[in-house]
Design an enzyme around this catalytic site. Sequence first.
Site, PDB file in Angstrom:
ATOM      1  CD  GLU A 157      74.235  -5.214  42.028  1.00 12.82           C
ATOM      2  OE1 GLU A 157      73.929  -3.908  41.688  1.00 12.82           O
ATOM      3  OE2 GLU A 157      74.265  -6.204  41.650  1.00 12.82           O
ATOM      4  CD  GLU A 256      71.626  -9.112  40.348  1.00  8.78           C
ATOM      5  OE1 GLU A 256      72.337  -8.560  39.730  1.00  8.78           O
ATOM      6  OE2 GLU A 256      70.841  -8.286  41.133  1.00  8.78           O
TER       7      GLU A 256
END
Length: 327
Positions: A157, A256
């Site tokens: 991320e 995720e």
Amino acid sequence: MTRPLRILAGVATVAMLATCGSPPPADRGIAVSPPPGSPVAPAAAGGPVAAPATGALLGAWVRPDSLTQAGRVTGVVEFEQELGRRLDVVNTYRRLREEFGTSSDRTFLESGATLMFSWTGGPSAEVVLGDHDDEIRERARQARALDVPVLVRLRWEMDRPNLAAEVGSPEEYVAAWRHTRALFADEGADNVSWVWCPTEEGFTAGRAPDYYPGDDQVDWTCVDVYAGSDLTPLGDLLEPFLRWAAAHPHPIMIGEYGVSRAWTAGQRASWLRDAAAVFRRNTQIKAVLYFESNPDNRTPAGEFALRPDPAPLEAFRTTAHDPHFRR
């Protein structure tokens, strides 16, 4: 030489070494899913952690009640008992100075799971300067000592705006990635598969691709994706990433995924069932990791737990026993 100039010099050096002799990536066109029966190029194997020839690996991060070694193991074991099957991949989070190869890591490996270390690494500018070479080399030796293939999801991320101070510019991030991987190679940690994993928001906004280190540096392309405040269907959320990933010769991982507790149990179950259909339909997705957290872990961003509501748990259990996710 001042610190900013040293950083720029380090970035330039890494970039020059990275491009020397590297052929341009093949143009594979844009497609959300490859045609049925399309051959998988050797480069798409996934590195030491090979992508399955058919179907997909199923994994999760499970937040334990206690962040101890025993607590981590208990959390995963209890979650697997709820699912009625073992996880193929266990995700675990580490900061720069947290070791690889803890007692819980080895327990998961002994159970037959593949480990994915979601590792922060160090701040990009400092890594490029060599400030953290000792810590990086130590993690490389620890990974090598595991003596089995493992996944390293380095500074996942990275495209999030709130990480800009740590990540730096895309050029700094890429230079730091290349420097880190070079140190792992120097330490003989050739059992590591490297996972590059931005957010789906980064692909929608167009900023994520700038952080890509290059096809020669990545083994799995990955994305983190959540239903969000609008309960957007997973297929819609994934489309920008899948179109981008179709031009790169690597298996795809969903690092995720989850849905907030702000929605009813029925809505979450429906979203999870639809997600499973998306995974089956897009056969280039070779690994799927659910983000499961403790029901007491309430955060402003929402809750991604299945427990204790039976409807979402049953939806995910159905996914876990789908033949597409059974090895």
